[in-house]
Motif scaffolding. Sequence first.
Motif, PDB file in Angstrom:
ATOM      1  N   SER A  99       0.831  -1.213   0.000  1.00 53.55           N
ATOM      2  CA  SER A  99       0.000   0.000   0.000  1.00 53.55           C
ATOM      3  C   SER A  99       0.863   1.259   0.000  1.00 53.55           C
ATOM      4  O   SER A  99       0.538   2.247  -0.672  1.00 53.55           O
ATOM      5  CB  SER A  99      -0.953   0.000   1.202  1.00 53.55           C
ATOM      6  OG  SER A  99      -0.230  -0.104   2.409  1.00 53.55           O
ATOM      7  N   GLN A 100       1.970   1.228   0.723  1.00 58.84           N
ATOM      8  CA  GLN A 100       2.883   2.377   0.748  1.00 58.84           C
ATOM      9  C   GLN A 100       3.481   2.619  -0.640  1.00 58.84           C
ATOM     10  O   GLN A 100       3.541   3.755  -1.114  1.00 58.84           O
ATOM     11  CB  GLN A 100       4.004   2.104   1.760  1.00 58.84           C
ATOM     12  CG  GLN A 100       5.009   3.236   1.915  1.00 58.84           C
ATOM     13  CD  GLN A 100       6.178   2.804   2.781  1.00 58.84           C
ATOM     14  OE1 GLN A 100       6.914   1.875   2.455  1.00 58.84           O
ATOM     15  NE2 GLN A 100       6.341   3.472   3.909  1.00 58.84           N
ATOM     16  N   MET A 122       2.236   1.804  -3.592  1.00 56.15           N
ATOM     17  CA  MET A 122       1.229   2.307  -4.523  1.00 56.15           C
ATOM     18  C   MET A 122       0.911   3.772  -4.240  1.00 56.15           C
ATOM     19  O   MET A 122       0.693   4.570  -5.156  1.00 56.15           O
ATOM     20  CB  MET A 122      -0.035   1.439  -4.456  1.00 56.15           C
ATOM     21  CG  MET A 122       0.193  -0.029  -4.814  1.00 56.15           C
ATOM     22  SD  MET A 122       1.074  -0.299  -6.381  1.00 56.15           S
ATOM     23  CE  MET A 122      -0.216   0.162  -7.547  1.00 56.15           C
ATOM     24  N   ARG A 123       0.887   4.142  -2.957  1.00 58.56           N
ATOM     25  CA  ARG A 123       0.615   5.529  -2.590  1.00 58.56           C
ATOM     26  C   ARG A 123       1.735   6.454  -3.065  1.00 58.56           C
ATOM     27  O   ARG A 123       1.487   7.495  -3.684  1.00 58.56           O
ATOM     28  CB  ARG A 123       0.448   5.630  -1.069  1.00 58.56           C
ATOM     29  CG  ARG A 123      -0.021   7.003  -0.591  1.00 58.56           C
ATOM     30  CD  ARG A 123      -0.370   6.993   0.888  1.00 58.56           C
ATOM     31  NE  ARG A 123       0.804   6.871   1.750  1.00 58.56           N
ATOM     32  CZ  ARG A 123       1.127   5.786   2.436  1.00 58.56           C
ATOM     33  NH1 ARG A 123       0.370   4.700   2.365  1.00 58.56           N
ATOM     34  NH2 ARG A 123       2.206   5.756   3.201  1.00 58.56           N
ATOM     35  N   PHE A 124       2.969   6.072  -2.801  1.00 56.37           N
ATOM     36  CA  PHE A 124       4.110   6.880  -3.242  1.00 56.37           C
ATOM     37  C   PHE A 124       4.130   7.009  -4.760  1.00 56.37           C
ATOM     38  O   PHE A 124       4.396   8.081  -5.308  1.00 56.37           O
ATOM     39  CB  PHE A 124       5.426   6.232  -2.786  1.00 56.37           C
ATOM     40  CG  PHE A 124       5.735   6.400  -1.319  1.00 56.37           C
ATOM     41  CD1 PHE A 124       4.969   7.223  -0.509  1.00 56.37           C
ATOM     42  CD2 PHE A 124       6.807   5.730  -0.750  1.00 56.37           C
ATOM     43  CE1 PHE A 124       5.251   7.369   0.842  1.00 56.37           C
ATOM     44  CE2 PHE A 124       7.103   5.874   0.597  1.00 56.37           C
ATOM     45  CZ  PHE A 124       6.323   6.696   1.391  1.00 56.37           C
ATOM     46  N   SER A 125       3.869   5.893  -5.442  1.00 54.95           N
ATOM     47  CA  SER A 125       3.964   5.876  -6.902  1.00 54.95           C
ATOM     48  C   SER A 125       2.886   6.736  -7.534  1.00 54.95           C
ATOM     49  O   SER A 125       3.112   7.402  -8.552  1.00 54.95           O
ATOM     50  CB  SER A 125       3.873   4.430  -7.415  1.00 54.95           C
ATOM     51  OG  SER A 125       4.916   3.658  -6.855  1.00 54.95           O
ATOM     52  N   GLU A 126       1.712   6.746  -6.923  1.00 55.08           N
ATOM     53  CA  GLU A 126       0.623   7.602  -7.402  1.00 55.08           C
ATOM     54  C   GLU A 126       1.016   9.079  -7.270  1.00 55.08           C
ATOM     55  O   GLU A 126       0.766   9.888  -8.169  1.00 55.08           O
ATOM     56  CB  GLU A 126      -0.640   7.319  -6.578  1.00 55.08           C
ATOM     57  CG  GLU A 126      -1.840   8.195  -6.928  1.00 55.08           C
ATOM     58  CD  GLU A 126      -2.451   7.857  -8.281  1.00 55.08           C
ATOM     59  OE1 GLU A 126      -3.057   8.767  -8.875  1.00 55.08           O
ATOM     60  OE2 GLU A 126      -2.306   6.710  -8.735  1.00 55.08           O
ATOM     61  N   MET A 127       1.658   9.420  -6.171  1.00 54.93           N
ATOM     62  CA  MET A 127       2.043  10.816  -5.923  1.00 54.93           C
ATOM     63  C   MET A 127       3.141  11.298  -6.877  1.00 54.93           C
ATOM     64  O   MET A 127       3.118  12.436  -7.344  1.00 54.93           O
ATOM     65  CB  MET A 127       2.550  10.967  -4.479  1.00 54.93           C
ATOM     66  CG  MET A 127       1.442  10.990  -3.431  1.00 54.93           C
ATOM     67  SD  MET A 127       2.068  10.719  -1.753  1.00 54.93           S
ATOM     68  CE  MET A 127       3.472  11.798  -1.672  1.00 54.93           C
TER      69      MET A 127
END
Length: 276
Positions: free
Chosen positions: A202-203, A205-210
């Motif tokens: 989850s971390q 995917m969150r970083f990559s989205e940002m």
Amino acid sequence: MKPIEISFEFFPPKTQEGIDKLRATRKELALLKPKFVSVTFGAGGSTQQGTLDTVLDMAADGLEAAPHLSCIGSSKESLRAILNQYRSNGIRHIVALRGDLPSGMGAVGELRYASELVSFIRAEHGDWFWIEVAGYPEYHPQSRSPKHDLENFARKVKAGANSAITQYFFNADAYFRFVDDARKLGVDVPIVPGIMPITNYSQLMRFSEMCGAEVPRWVARRLESFGDDREAIRAFGLDVVTGLCQRLVDQGVPGIHFYTLNAATATKAICERLGV
């Protein structure tokens, strides 16, 4: 074969527990003899003192420490003061970035782009600092077009950067194409790939989205399928990222820069597999 040069990125801790953890992490990673370590800088200068304290702490341990410096939200006067502070403490390595505005902050600052920050540092301090800039193999999420993004990259290098570190990626072809395209625009400095170890789905995917980094669908689906099995995520992530790094090393990259997230285990395991 020439040994691969490695470097590590850390962020400034905000608690005593965080400070203690980072000291233990960097002590462990220092055994790998990194070329340098970098320390991030919060949006709009929010961790300025923490960055300085962390950099000086690491320099006192004999590491070449490179603070991140962002121009967004900063005045020339404040940037001048920070640069003078680093120089007076013998720091000679800077990662120069545009940076992001914290939410709610309206003032962009006197310098709007990383190229302007690089020019400012050179005008103020000549060749005192070795300047790193950022590159985006999959293009900056706010860029108007791939062509515009590449031109911006070339502009900040030509403003006086010595080398570049890329945003992390999982597609080696994107990196090699980015380097080829940059060379065609006259960029001749080393472009070091940035690598993010995979330890948390989850971390990641969150970083990559940002930041606009693409996680390949097959990697995302496999990670998702492991659910809460952290050991399976770590083992799979280690295989994927080591394979990526090995391909980069085999193709002769000038070094590898690891985004450690202030943890040693995954980065150390990748380096050991690579024979660092």
